[in-house]
Design an enzyme around this catalytic site. Structure first.
Site, short mmCIF file in Angstrom:
data_model
loop_
_atom_site.label_atom_id
_atom_site.label_comp_id
_atom_site.label_asym_id
_atom_site.label_seq_id
_atom_site.Cartn_x
_atom_site.Cartn_y
_atom_site.Cartn_z
N CYS A 166 61.13 -38.48 78.49
CA CYS A 166 62.06 -37.87 79.42
C CYS A 166 62.37 -36.43 79.02
O CYS A 166 61.50 -35.58 79.10
CB CYS A 166 63.32 -38.73 79.56
SG CYS A 166 64.31 -38.28 81.01
N HIS B 50 61.31 -44.46 80.44
CA HIS B 50 61.93 -44.71 79.13
C HIS B 50 61.45 -46.02 78.49
O HIS B 50 62.03 -47.07 78.76
CB HIS B 50 63.45 -44.80 79.29
CG HIS B 50 64.10 -43.49 79.53
ND1 HIS B 50 64.58 -42.69 78.51
CD2 HIS B 50 64.38 -42.82 80.68
CE1 HIS B 50 65.12 -41.59 79.02
NE2 HIS B 50 65.01 -41.65 80.33
N GLU C 298 61.89 -46.90 75.45
CA GLU C 298 62.91 -47.37 74.51
C GLU C 298 64.05 -48.08 75.23
O GLU C 298 64.93 -48.65 74.60
CB GLU C 298 63.43 -46.19 73.66
CG GLU C 298 64.49 -45.31 74.31
CD GLU C 298 63.97 -44.47 75.47
OE1 GLU C 298 62.75 -44.45 75.70
OE2 GLU C 298 64.80 -43.85 76.16
#
Lengths: 274, 992
Positions: free
Chosen positions: A106, A235, A237
Site C-alpha cells: 500500500c 494488504h 498482512e
C-alpha cells in the site's frame, strides 16, 4: 545459508501497519523482527545492512499531503545518516545490491514507485517510471479484492500461489505508467505480478468494484526484474488468520490466512539464498 | 520572494476529485456545470533563489508520471469560470506544512519566521453560469468562508489578464502582547456585560464569586506581593471562565435539582452525576466483587477496564457538535483526533486501537429554506464524514463501527460522537498503567503542535447555543500526522519511563491540562512566553487558553528531562519545558517575568457555586394514530427498509479503514457479498492471542418524544443487545454514557426548561435502573448540554439524545457469530416478546405519528435471555444472530435474509406476541431485547435447551429460493418479495 533471518519493518512519519506486518514476519518464521522507527536509521542506531528483509508498511507518510508517499519519498531521498553522513538511499541501494528482499504494501508500494525502486528496469532504482494515483471513484475505499498471480513473474514472494483474496484500503491505488512502452515492458518481462479479477475469475478486470481503483490493465502489484523487490496495493498482512476473512463465519477456511504465504516465501528465500 | 507553483493531473487522466465536485454541483446545487478540473497551488513565500525553486519544485510537488506543473505561470485553460479557494491567515494548512517541510529538505535550511508555504485549490469550471451561480458554488460547496477565502475569474477577464495573482495568507499582527486588567468592582449589569462581551458564559452569581475572591483581603495581599492589583487579569478571568464552563465542570449534572414527578411528588437530587451515574457503577462493582474488571472510572480522560492480566483497555466517547455545525470537516476531524488523545492521555498512555463514530444529522434531502448561518445537512454530512475519514484513516486507527441517525431537529446542531479505545500494558515501569501522578519539582512539558489562535473559547462556546456572534476562532482543523508522530514518540517515552503523568490539551488548552494535572501535587508555576507559537502576536491569555490541536502535557521528572527532550528531537516532535509543578497551592502564571495570574488551586477547582434548578415532569400525550390496514405489506417493508434511519450506510463505512491493525473479526459489513449490517464490532487487539473485544452502540432519540426514561432504557438495551448478538458476554461489559441535550435551564429563551430538565432527570433514573439491572457499569461519559440554535426568531432544539456505548471482553473470537443467514434449511427463531410498542417507532414516523406506547425494557427477562444466548453462541449452536431495532422484526428478517443471499419463509402467527392483532404491528413494533436467530436443524434441540426459560419461538426456515415470504396472522401471505428487491430498497437511499 544464513543462520538467522532478520526482518526490519520501518515505521514513523505516518506509517500504520507496522504491527501486523511485523506479526506476519514472525508467523512466517523470521528469527528476528524489528520495528524500527525511521529516526533510528537516520541517527545510525540501526542499519539496513544488519537485515535481510525490508518491509515498508502501509499508512499515510506525511499524511500523503502532496500525493501518496510523495513527501515520504522526498524525505527518504534527502535523508543522511548522522555521523557517517551516508545517504540513507545509498544504504538502501546497497541492501538491494546485496541480493536482499524489499516488500512494500500500500503506502509502502507507493513509496517504492515514487522513489523509483519499482519497476527498477536494469537496476535503475531511482527513476520513476510508474505511479499510483487517485482512484477513479475519487474515494478512499476499504474492500476485499480478488487477485490473480502471474505465474511467469520472477517475483520471489508469490511463488506457488495462483490467486489471492485480500483487502485494499486506499484512495490512491490507480496504477499508471509513464507511457505505453513502460507498460509493454512490464508485461513482457513478467513484472506485473498481481491483477484484479472478478470473484473466482482468472481474467484481469477493469470493472468496478472488482478493479477498485481503475488501475491500467488491472495491475495490483509489480516486482523488479530480480523478483526480490515487490510492491502491491492490497494488504496481505491484513489476512493472517481465518478470522480476518470477511466471510469466515460462512465458509470453511484454512487456519492460516492467505497473506502469510508471501512472508513465508520471503523467509524461505532468505534461508536458502542468503 | 513569492512563487506560485501550480500542479495538475495530466489532461489524459481522469480528474476524479473534479468529477466528484461536478456531481455534487449538479445534484446538490442543481447548476448546469459540465466539467470541473482541479489544480493545486503552492504559494511559496520565502527568500529562496528562483533557480533553486526551479530545480526542486517539480520533484517535490509534482508526480512526473501523472501530473504537470508550472512556476509563476497559470496552468488552467479551457474553462468558463475559475474559482480559487485558499485558507484564511492562521488556519491550519496541513498540505502547506508538509510542502514546507519538503522544501526545507531541498534547500537545506529551515524557513525563517514569517516565511511559509501555503496551499490553495483552483476549480476550472465549464458550463453556462452567471457570476451569482459561481459564487453560490463557491460558498455553498467549495469554500467555508469562516476559514477560507475564494477568488473568481471568468473566461473573458482571464483572457485579458491570465492567471491569479499570488495571495499570501500570512498572519500579520502588530499587537503587542499584553496582560489586561479588568475591574470587577462594577454594577451587576456591567458584570454580565463583561461576561457576554468576552464570551465567558459565566452567570451573575459566578461573576460575583470571582469578584469577591479577588478582592478578599487575603488574596489581595498575596496579589500585591506579586505585582498584581485588586483588578483581575484577563488570564485569570478567562481561565476561570473556561474551568468553570458547563463543558468542563458539568454544572447541570452536578447541580441541585428540585424534581417534581407526574404525581406531584417533589424530591431534591443533589447531583445527577453522583446520584445516578457514579452510584450505579459503585453498586455494580461491589456486586461483582472479585470479578470487578473496572480499573479507573470517571476520574481520568477515559475509563479503564481490565482486558486480561497483561493488558488494560481504555475507552472514551466525546462529541464535537458546535464546531461541526460551523465547519463540518474541521469540526469532525478535530473531534476524532481530539478524542484519540483521551485514551492516549489516560493513565500513563494507551495505544489507540479502534474508533467508533455516531453522527446525527438532519435528512440530507432537506429541501426547505435554511435558517441563517446554518449549512445544508448534506454538506454537514459530507464534511463530517470526510473529516472523520481523514482523522481516523490517517491516524491508522480502524473505525470498527458506528451509525447514522436522522431527524430534522439536528438541523440546528448536528451531533458528532467520536469514540476511541486504547490498550496499555497492565503494568508500566513497575506500576499499574492506569495510575499517574505529577510530583512537585516535575517539569511541565508540552509536546506536539504549536499554539495559535485556533480554538480559543471552544469550551465556553460549546457551553452556549449557536448564535449569530458565535466566534470563528472556535473552528480548528486537526493535523493527524503531527499527532501520529507525537503518539509514536510518547509510547516510546512511556516505556522508557521518562514521564510520570500525561494528559491532553483539549478544551481550555494549557490552562486546563496543567491546572488539572497540578491537582495531584498541589500547584504549579508556568512561563507563558516559553510556549512555542505558530505566529507572533498572541496575547498571554490566548496562549494559555488556545485549543490548538495535537498537544499533550506531561510531568517529566527532573532526572529525565534531558533524555525526554532528546528523544523528542530525534523523533521529530517538538517538546518544550514551560514550567514546574510544586506543592504550594498556587496556580501561578507569568509572562516575560511578570505575574499574569495567581489564583489559589482550591478556588480554581472548588470555588464554583453549585447551581440550583427546577425540573417538572408532565408526561406528554400524543395523538394515537389510526393507520389503515393493508393486505400486502411488501411495499410497506420496502419503504421501511429505505427509511434513512434503517437503510444501508455502506457508502460511509467503505470510506473508513475498518481493518488496519489486522485484528478485525466482525467488521461493519457482513454476509455473502460483504454488505449486511453487522450488529457490533469484534476485534483482536493482541494479534498473538484469540482473546478479543466487542464494541457496540445504542441510540434512540425518537423515544424521547414520549419519555426519556424509556429512551435511555432502550439505548442501554440496544447497545448491550448488539454486543450479545455478536458473541459478547454480560459478565464482562462496560458502558459509556454520552448525553446531548437541549438547554434545560428555565429562562426567557427556554420557557420549557423545567420539562427538559425533567427529561434529563428521567434519563438518569433509567441509566441507574438499567445499568444496575444488567450489571453493566458506566466507566466514563460526557455531556453536552446546549444543543440549540437561536437566531432571530428561530429556535431549533435537538431531541434529547443519549449515545450508550459498550466495550466488552470476548474470551475466544473464534466463537463469535455474524448476522447473515448461513444456509438453506436453517431454522429461523425469534427470541423475545413482541408487544404493540410502536410509540415513536419508525413505522409511526413513516405515517407522520408519534403515538404513546414507547417500548419498555423488561430487564430481568432480557438479562436471562442474554445470558443463555451468549452460551448458545459460544457453543456454536447459532448460525446467525441479528438484533431487532429500528423497524423491528420485519427489518431484521429482511436484513438477515439478504445479507446471507437467501430467502425465508416465516409464519407471523408463530411469533411470541402479546396483544398484537395486526401483521404490520407485529412486523414493525420496536419491542426491545429481541433477536432473529437462525439455527442448523441438527442443533435445534441443543439450541432450544440452551434457551430454556426464554421467550422463544421457531417462526420459519431459511430457503434457497431468494424470496422473503411472510404468512400473516390470518394464514394468508402478507408479504412476498425477492431479497434482491428488498436489498435494493435498503441500499438505494444513501448510495451516493
Amino acid at each position: 545459508m544464513v543462520k538467522k533471518v532478520r526482518s526490519i519493518v520501518i515505521s514513523g512519519n505516518g506509517t500504520n501497519c507496522e504491527m501486523e506486518m511485523a506479526h506476519a514476519c514472525r508467523l512466517a518464521g523470521a528469527d528476528e523482527v524489528d520495528i524500527v522507527h525511521i529516526s533510528d536509521l537516520i541517527y545510525g542506531v540501526k542499519r539496513l545492512d544488519d537485515y535481510h528483509f525490508l518491509n515498508l508498511p502501509g499508512g499515510f507518510l506525511d499524511g500523503d499531503d502532496l500525493g501518496a508517499a510523495q513527501a515520504g519519498a522526498n524525505r527518504f531521498r534527502y535523508a543522511t545518516v548522522r555521523g557517517s553522513g551516508e545517504r540513507l538511499l545509498e544504504q538502501l541501494l546497497r541492501f538491494i545490491n546485496d541480493g536482499k528482499l524489499v516488500f512494500g504494501v500500500c503506502n509502502g508500494f507507493q513509496l517504492m514507485v515514487k522513489l523509483g525502486l519499482l519497476p527498477g528496469f536494469e537496476g535503475r532504482y531511482t527513476e520513476r517510471e510508474v505511479t499510483l494515483t487517485y482512484n477513479d471513484s475519487g474515494r478512499f475505499e476499504d474492500r476485499w479484492t480478488y487477485l490473480r498471480v502471474n505465474s511467469h513473474s520472477p517475483c520471489v514472494l508469490t511463488k506457488g500461489v495462483d490467486h489471492f483474496y485480500l483487502p485494499v484500503r486506499h484512495g490512491e491505488g490507480k496504477f499508471i505508467t509513464r507511457d505505453a512502452s513502460v507498460l509493454e515492458r512490464l508485461h513482457a518481462e513478467g513484472l506485473v505480478v498481481l491483477q484484479y479479477t472478478q470473484a473466482g475469475g482468472d481474467e484481469p478486470t477493469m470493472e468496478y468494484p472488482w478493479n477498485p481503483n481503475g488501475s491500467t490493465d488491472a495491475v495490483a502489484g509489480i516486482c523488479d526484474p530480480t523478483g526480490r523487490l515487490f510492491g502491491l496495493m492490497p494488504h496481505p498482512e491484513a489476512y493472517l488468520h481465518y478470522t480476518n476473512h470477511p466471510r469466515w463465519t460462512r465458509e470453511k477456511l484454512p487456519e492460516e490466512g492467505q497473506g502469510l504465504i508471501l512472508f513465508k516465501n520471503a523467509v524461505n528465500f532468505i534461508r536458502k539464498h542468503l | 520572494m513569492v512563487y506560485r507553483v501550480e500542479v495538475m493531473l495530466k489532461k489524459s487522466l481522469r480528474d476524479a476529485f473534479g468529477e466528484k465536485i461536478r456531481k455534487r454541483i449538479n445534484e446538490d446545487i442543481h447548476l448546469p456545470v459540465r466539467s470541473v478540473r482541479t489544480i493545486k497551488v503552492f504559494t511559496i513565500d520565502a527568500e529562496i533563489a528562483s533557480t533553486l525553486v526551479e530545480e526542486s519544485a517539480g520533484q517535490l510537488f509534482c508526480d512526473s508520471i501523472s501530473q504537470e506543473y508550472s512556476i509563476d505561470r497559470p496552468l488552467a485553460d479551457d474553462f468558463d469560470w475559475l474559482i480559487e479557494v485558499g485558507f484564511r491567515p492562521g488556519v491550519t494548512d496541513n498540505e502547506g506544512k508538509t510542502a514546507r517541510e519538503s522544501l526545507e529538505l531541498a534547500i537545506g535550511r529551515k524557513l525563517n519566521r514569517g516565511e511559509g508555504v501555503y496551499t490553495s485549490t483552483q476549480y476550472a469550471l465549464t458550463g453556462n453560469l452567471s457570476l451569482k451561480d459561481v459564487e453560490r458554488i463557491a460558498t455553498d460547496l467549495l469554500a467555508n468562508t469562516l476559514i477560507q477565502s475564494f477568488r473568481v475569474k471568468d473566461r473573458s477577464e482571464w483572457d485579458k489578464t491570465p492567471g491569479m495573482p499570488p495571495l499570501v495568507p500570512r498572519v500579520i499582527t502588530d499587537t503587542r502582547p499584553t496582560v489586561e486588567e479588568i475591574d470587577l468592582a462594577v454594577s451587576d449589569e456591567r458584570l454580565l456585560a463583561i461576561s457576554r462581551e468576552r464570551v465567558l458564559a459565566l452567570n451573575l452569581a459566578e461573576m460575583k464569586v470571582i469578584r469577591d475572591y479577588i478582592t478578599s483581603p487575603e488574596a489581595l495581599a498575596h496579589r500585591r506581593s506579586l505585582g498584581l492589583s485588586e483588578k483581575i487579569t484577563d488570564v485569570e478571568l478567562e481561565c476561570l471562565a473556561q474551568t468553570w464552563s458547563e463543558h468542563c465542570k458539568h454544572k447541570i449534572f452536578n447541580g441541585r435539582i428540585h424534581y417534581t414527578d407526574e404525581t406531584g411528588d417533589t424530591r431534591i437530587i443533589n447531583s445527577l452525576f453522583d446520584t445516578y451515574i457514579k452510584d450505579s457503577t459503585r453498586l455494580i462493582r461491589e456486586a461483582k466483587g472479585e470479578n470487578d474488571f473496572c480499573l479507573s472510572v470517571f476520574r481520568d480522560n477515559a475509563g479503564v477496564i481490565k482486558f486480561n492480566d497483561e493488558w488494560s483497555l481504555a475507552f472514551k466517547v466525546e462529541t464535537h457538535n458546535s464546531p461541526s455545525a460551523l465547519d463540518p470537516y474541521g469540526g469532525a476531524l478535530t473531534g476524532i483526533v481530539g478524542v484519540n488523545r483521551d485514551p492516549f492521555g489516560t493513565g500513563k498512555g494507551a495505544k489507540l486501537i479502534f474508533n467508533t463514530d455516531v453522527f446525527c444529522f438532519a435528512p440530507p434531502d432537506y429541501d426547505k429554506p435554511l435558517p441563517p448561518r446554518l449549512l445544508h445537512p448534506k454538506r454537514i454530512f459530507e464534511g463530517v464524514r470526510e473529516g472523520v475519514e481523514h482523522g481516523g484513516n490517517k491516524s491508522g486507527i480502524p473505525t470498527v463501527n458506528g451509525c447514522l441517525v436522522f431527524d430534522e431537529r439536528y438541523l440546528g446542531k448536528p451531533l458528532v460522537f467520536c469514540g476511541t479505545g486504547g490498550i496499555m500494558p497492565a503494568v508500566v515501569c513497575g506500576g499499574p498503567s492506569h495510575i499517574k501522578k505529577a510530583e512537585p519539582e516535575d517539569f511541565i512539558v508540552m509536546t506536539g503542535g504549536r499554539i495559535g489562535k485556533d480554538g480559543i473559547h471552544g469550551a465556553t462556546f460549546s457551553s452556549e447555543e449557536l448564535h449569530e456572534g458565535s466566534p470563528a476562532t472556535a473552528v480548528q482543523i486537526g493535523d493527524p500526522i503531527t499527532q501520529k508522530k507525537m503518539t509514536d514518540f510518547l509510547l516510546v517515552a512511556r516505556d522508557l519511563c521518562l514521564y510520570r503523568s500525561i494528559t491532553d490539551n483539549g478544551a481550555g488548552g494549557l490552562s486546563s491540562s496543567v491546572g488539572e494535572m497540578a491537582q495531584d501535587c498541589g500547584g504549579f508555576e508556568l512561563q507563558l512566553e516559553k510556549a512555542p507559537l505558530k505566529y507572533a502576536g498572541l496575547n498571554p491569555w490566548e496562549i494559555f487558553l488556545s485549543e490548538a490541536q495535537e498537544r499533550m502535557t506531561l510531568a517529566v521528572p527532573p532526572d529525565n528531562k534531558d533524555a525526554f527532550l532528546a528523544l523528542a528531537e530525534k523523533m521529530g516532535v517538538e517538546a518544550t519545558v514551560l514550567g514546574r509543578f510544586n506543592d504550594n497551592g498556587k496556580f501561578l502564571v507569568t509572562y516575560e517575568e511578570k505575574t499574569a495570574a495567581c489564583l489559589d488551586m482550591e478556588f480554581v477547582h472548588n470555588g464554583l457555586p453549585q447551581m440550583e434548578m427546577v425540573a417538572v415532569w408532565t408526561p406528554p400525550k400524543h395523538h394515537e394514530p389510526d393507520i389503515p390496514k393493508v393486505e400486502d405489506l411488501t411495499s410497506t417493508l420496502e419503504t421501511m427498509l429505505g427509511r434513512l434511519n434503517i437503510c444501508s450506510k455502506e457508502y460511509v463505512v467503505r470510506q473508513y479503514d475498518h481493518e488496519v491493525q489486522g485484528g478485525g473479526v466482525i467488521k461493519p459489513l457482513s454476509g455473502r457479498n460483504g454488505d449486511g449490517p453487522s450488529d457490533a464490532a469484534v476485534i483482536r487487539p493482541v494479534l498473538s492471542s484469540f482473546e478479543g473485544m466487542v464494541v457496540a452502540n445504542g441510540i434512540c432519540p425518537r423515544y424521547s418524544d414520549i419519555d426519556t426514561y424509556h429512551m435511555m432504557a432502550c439505548a442501554i438495551d440496544e447497545a448491550i443487545r448488539n454486543a450479545i448478538a455478536s458473541g459478547g458476554n454480560l459478565r464482562h461489559l462496560a458502558g459509556l454514557d454520552n448525553f446531548c441535550w437541549c438547554d434545560p435551564i428555565q429562562s426567557e429563551k427556554t420557557p420549557d426548561g423545567r420539562y427538559k430538565l425533567a427529561q434529563l432527570v428521567r434519563a438518569n433514573q433509567a441509566l441507574y435502573d438499567y445499568t444496575t439491572a444488567y450489571g453493566v457499569p458506566c466507566i466514563s461519559g460526557k455531556d453536552s448540554m446546549k444543543n440549540d440554535y437561536i437566531v432571530e426568531n428561530t429556535k431549533i432544539s435537538i431531541p434529547p439524545t443519549v449515545l450508550f456505548s459498550v466495550l466488552g471482553k470476548i474470551d475466544d473470537v473464534r466463537r463469535v457469530q455474524t448476522m447473515d443467514a448461513k444456509a438453506p434449511g436453517d431454522l429461523v427463531y425469534v427470541v423475545g416478546l413482541t408487544k404493540p410498542e410502536l410509540g415513536a417507532s419508525e413505522y409511526f414516523a413513516r405515517h407522520g405519528y408519534i403515538g404513546n406506547n414507547v417500548p419498555v425494557v423488561d430487564a430481568a427477562a432480557a438479562k436471562a435471555g442474554y445470558e443463555r444466548l451468549t452460551v448458545a453462541i459460544c457453543k456454536g449452536l447459532v448460525a446467525s444472530c441479528h438484533d431487532c431495532s429500528d423497524g423491528g422484526l420485519g427489518v431484521a428478517l429482511a436484513e438477515t435474509a439478504f445479507a446471507g443471499g437467501l430467502g425465508m419463509k416465516i409464519d407471523l402467527a408463530a411469533v411470541p406476541g402479546e396483544d398484537i392483532e395486526r401483521d404490520d404491528f407485529l412486523l414493525f413494533s420496536e419491542s426491545q431485547s429481541r433477536f432473529v436467530v437462525t439455527v442448523h436443524p441438527d442443533k435445534e434441540e441443543a439450541f432450544s435447551a440452551a434457551l430454556q426459560g426464554t421467550t422463544l419461538a421457531r417462526i420459519g426456515q431459511v430457503t434457497e429460493e431468494p424470496i422473503l415470504i411472510c404468512i400473516g396472522l390470518k394464514g394468508d401471505v402478507v408479504l412476498s418479495a425477492s431479497i434482491a428487491r428488498l436489498k435494493e430498497a435498503w441500499q438505494r437511499p444513501l448510495r451516493w
